[in-house]
Design a protein around this motif. Structure first.
Motif, PDB file in Angstrom:
ATOM      1  N   ASP A  51      43.063  36.996  53.671  1.00  0.00           N
ATOM      2  CA  ASP A  51      42.585  38.035  52.752  1.00  0.00           C
ATOM      3  C   ASP A  51      42.991  37.730  51.310  1.00  0.00           C
ATOM      4  OD1 ASP A  51      41.212  40.561  52.324  1.00  0.00           O
ATOM      5  OD2 ASP A  51      43.201  41.373  51.868  1.00  0.00           O
ATOM      6  N   GLU A  52      44.245  37.329  51.109  1.00  0.00           N
ATOM      7  CA  GLU A  52      44.719  37.007  49.758  1.00  0.00           C
ATOM      8  C   GLU A  52      43.906  35.858  49.161  1.00  0.00           C
ATOM      9  OE1 GLU A  52      48.633  35.265  47.372  1.00  0.00           O
ATOM     10  OE2 GLU A  52      48.764  35.583  49.533  1.00  0.00           O
ATOM     11  N   ALA A  53      43.697  34.806  49.942  1.00  0.00           N
ATOM     12  CA  ALA A  53      42.945  33.648  49.441  1.00  0.00           C
ATOM     13  C   ALA A  53      41.519  34.040  49.070  1.00  0.00           C
ATOM     14  CB  ALA A  53      42.931  32.528  50.483  1.00  0.00           C
ATOM     15  N   SER A  54      40.857  34.807  49.918  1.00  0.00           N
ATOM     16  CA  SER A  54      39.475  35.196  49.618  1.00  0.00           C
ATOM     17  C   SER A  54      39.405  36.146  48.425  1.00  0.00           C
ATOM     18  CB  SER A  54      38.774  35.784  50.845  1.00  0.00           C
ATOM     19  OG  SER A  54      39.358  36.998  51.224  1.00  0.00           O
ATOM     20  N   GLN A  55      40.352  37.068  48.313  1.00  0.00           N
ATOM     21  CA  GLN A  55      40.360  38.002  47.175  1.00  0.00           C
ATOM     22  C   GLN A  55      40.569  37.270  45.849  1.00  0.00           C
ATOM     23  OE1 GLN A  55      39.669  41.349  47.036  1.00  0.00           O
ATOM     24  NE2 GLN A  55      39.079  41.071  49.172  1.00  0.00           N
ATOM     25  N   LEU A  56      41.363  36.211  45.851  1.00  0.00           N
ATOM     26  CA  LEU A  56      41.628  35.462  44.628  1.00  0.00           C
ATOM     27  C   LEU A  56      40.400  34.736  44.085  1.00  0.00           C
ATOM     28  CD1 LEU A  56      45.164  34.010  45.396  1.00  0.00           C
ATOM     29  CD2 LEU A  56      44.571  35.579  43.529  1.00  0.00           C
ATOM     30  N   VAL A  57      39.444  34.415  44.949  1.00  0.00           N
ATOM     31  CA  VAL A  57      38.272  33.664  44.487  1.00  0.00           C
ATOM     32  C   VAL A  57      37.021  34.516  44.309  1.00  0.00           C
ATOM     33  CG1 VAL A  57      39.148  31.498  45.451  1.00  0.00           C
ATOM     34  CG2 VAL A  57      37.521  32.868  46.784  1.00  0.00           C
ATOM     35  N   ILE A  58      37.060  35.759  44.756  1.00  0.00           N
ATOM     36  CA  ILE A  58      35.893  36.636  44.595  1.00  0.00           C
ATOM     37  C   ILE A  58      35.599  36.845  43.112  1.00  0.00           C
ATOM     38  CG2 ILE A  58      35.149  39.047  44.829  1.00  0.00           C
ATOM     39  CD1 ILE A  58      36.311  39.007  47.641  1.00  0.00           C
ATOM     40  N   SER A  59      34.316  36.822  42.792  1.00  0.00           N
ATOM     41  CA  SER A  59      33.882  37.006  41.414  1.00  0.00           C
ATOM     42  C   SER A  59      32.561  37.754  41.402  1.00  0.00           C
ATOM     43  CB  SER A  59      33.696  35.644  40.748  1.00  0.00           C
ATOM     44  OG  SER A  59      32.977  35.773  39.543  1.00  0.00           O
ATOM     45  N   PRO A  60      32.368  38.654  40.420  1.00  0.00           N
ATOM     46  CA  PRO A  60      31.072  39.335  40.322  1.00  0.00           C
ATOM     47  C   PRO A  60      29.944  38.365  39.941  1.00  0.00           C
ATOM     48  CG  PRO A  60      32.512  39.974  38.509  1.00  0.00           C
ATOM     49  CD  PRO A  60      33.329  39.139  39.445  1.00  0.00           C
ATOM     50  N   LEU A  61      30.295  37.168  39.474  1.00  0.00           N
ATOM     51  CA  LEU A  61      29.297  36.157  39.131  1.00  0.00           C
ATOM     52  C   LEU A  61      28.839  35.362  40.350  1.00  0.00           C
ATOM     53  CD1 LEU A  61      31.069  34.754  35.937  1.00  0.00           C
ATOM     54  CD2 LEU A  61      29.172  36.387  36.020  1.00  0.00           C
ATOM     55  N   CYS A  62      29.509  35.574  41.478  1.00  0.00           N
ATOM     56  CA  CYS A  62      29.257  34.748  42.660  1.00  0.00           C
ATOM     57  C   CYS A  62      28.722  35.554  43.835  1.00  0.00           C
ATOM     58  CB  CYS A  62      30.554  34.064  43.089  1.00  0.00           C
ATOM     59  SG  CYS A  62      31.172  32.922  41.845  1.00  0.00           S
ATOM     60  N   GLY A  63      27.815  34.928  44.553  1.00  0.00           N
ATOM     61  CA  GLY A  63      27.266  35.545  45.755  1.00  0.00           C
ATOM     62  C   GLY A  63      27.809  34.915  47.023  1.00  0.00           C
ATOM     63  N   ALA A  64      28.718  33.955  46.886  1.00  0.00           N
ATOM     64  CA  ALA A  64      29.252  33.272  48.070  1.00  0.00           C
ATOM     65  C   ALA A  64      30.740  33.002  47.929  1.00  0.00           C
ATOM     66  CB  ALA A  64      28.519  31.952  48.274  1.00  0.00           C
ATOM     67  N   VAL A  65      31.444  33.222  49.017  1.00  0.00           N
ATOM     68  CA  VAL A  65      32.831  32.791  49.160  1.00  0.00           C
ATOM     69  C   VAL A  65      32.889  32.060  50.498  1.00  0.00           C
ATOM     70  CG1 VAL A  65      35.226  33.489  49.549  1.00  0.00           C
ATOM     71  CG2 VAL A  65      33.851  34.663  47.825  1.00  0.00           C
ATOM     72  N   SER A  66      33.266  30.791  50.453  1.00  0.00           N
ATOM     73  CA  SER A  66      33.401  30.002  51.676  1.00  0.00           C
ATOM     74  C   SER A  66      34.865  29.727  51.928  1.00  0.00           C
ATOM     75  CB  SER A  66      32.634  28.683  51.552  1.00  0.00           C
ATOM     76  OG  SER A  66      31.257  28.929  51.415  1.00  0.00           O
ATOM     77  N   LEU A  67      35.234  29.784  53.202  1.00  0.00           N
ATOM     78  CA  LEU A  67      36.624  29.596  53.604  1.00  0.00           C
ATOM     79  C   LEU A  67      36.735  28.550  54.695  1.00  0.00           C
ATOM     80  CD1 LEU A  67      37.570  33.338  54.022  1.00  0.00           C
ATOM     81  CD2 LEU A  67      38.637  31.819  52.389  1.00  0.00           C
ATOM     82  N   PHE A  68      37.785  27.758  54.619  1.00  0.00           N
ATOM     83  CA  PHE A  68      38.191  26.926  55.750  1.00  0.00           C
ATOM     84  C   PHE A  68      39.605  27.352  56.081  1.00  0.00           C
ATOM     85  CE2 PHE A  68      40.699  23.502  57.515  1.00  0.00           C
ATOM     86  CZ  PHE A  68      39.952  23.209  58.643  1.00  0.00           C
TER      87      PHE A  68
END
Length: 162
Positions: A30-47
């Motif tokens: 959750d922390e990793a995904s929250q750190l990269v979320i941006s209103p300019l982006c429509g995608a967050v990819s995780l490994f």
């Protein structure tokens, strides 16, 4: 980032972030995904790489990671730079666990945001493949057999009696 005001919506430049973290603490997806979320982006990819309970027929109970941190951080920064030259991504987070990592817990999380999914998916794949090939991080597998008690080998000459 969009900010609302009397004049309407204004776009505010959001600078790209790279977050690199080595820790002995449990990693947070959750922390990793929250750190990269941006209103300019429509995608967050995780490994998320986790400790599995087996390797070549042996039962694994945990992994232990060590890293040469100054060089490891530098190599990950190079990977981030390479990613930015190859794909239009916004934010990148790379978390790596050090020390003991029990079965089913994450040893690495890579998160990348981008306007569209293809860039972040390709960037995450490139990041994990390149990290494993170039970053000075060492893994020791701890097997169930290693933690069991010593067994006497019947064939050893010093254990045989007349």
């Amino acid at each position: 980032l969009l900010i609302s005001s009397r004049e309407g919506l204004k776009e505010v430049e959001e600078s790209a972030k790279e977050i690199i973290k080595f820790t002995t603490e449990k990693l947070s997806i959750d922390e990793a995904s929250q750190l990269v979320i941006s209103p300019l982006c429509g995608a967050v990819s995780l490994f998320v790489g986790t400790t599995r309970n087996n390797f070549e027929g042996k039962k694994v109970i945990s992994l232990e990671y060590e890293a040469y941190l100054p060089m490891a951080e530098n190599e990950i920064r190079k990977i981030c730079s390479d990613i930015r030259q190859k794909w239009p991504v916004r934010h990148i987070a790379v978390f790596h666990r050090l020390g003991l990592v029990p079965v089913s817990e994450a040893s690495i999380i890579i998160a990348v945001s981008s306007a569209h999914r293809a860039a972040s998916l390709q960037a995450v794949s490139y990041a994990i493949d390149t990290l494993k090939a170039k970053v000075p991080i060492w893994k020791k597998e701890m097997y169930e057999e290693s933690s069991s008690s010593w067994k006497r080998n019947k064939e050893c000459f010093w254990t045989t009696s007349d």
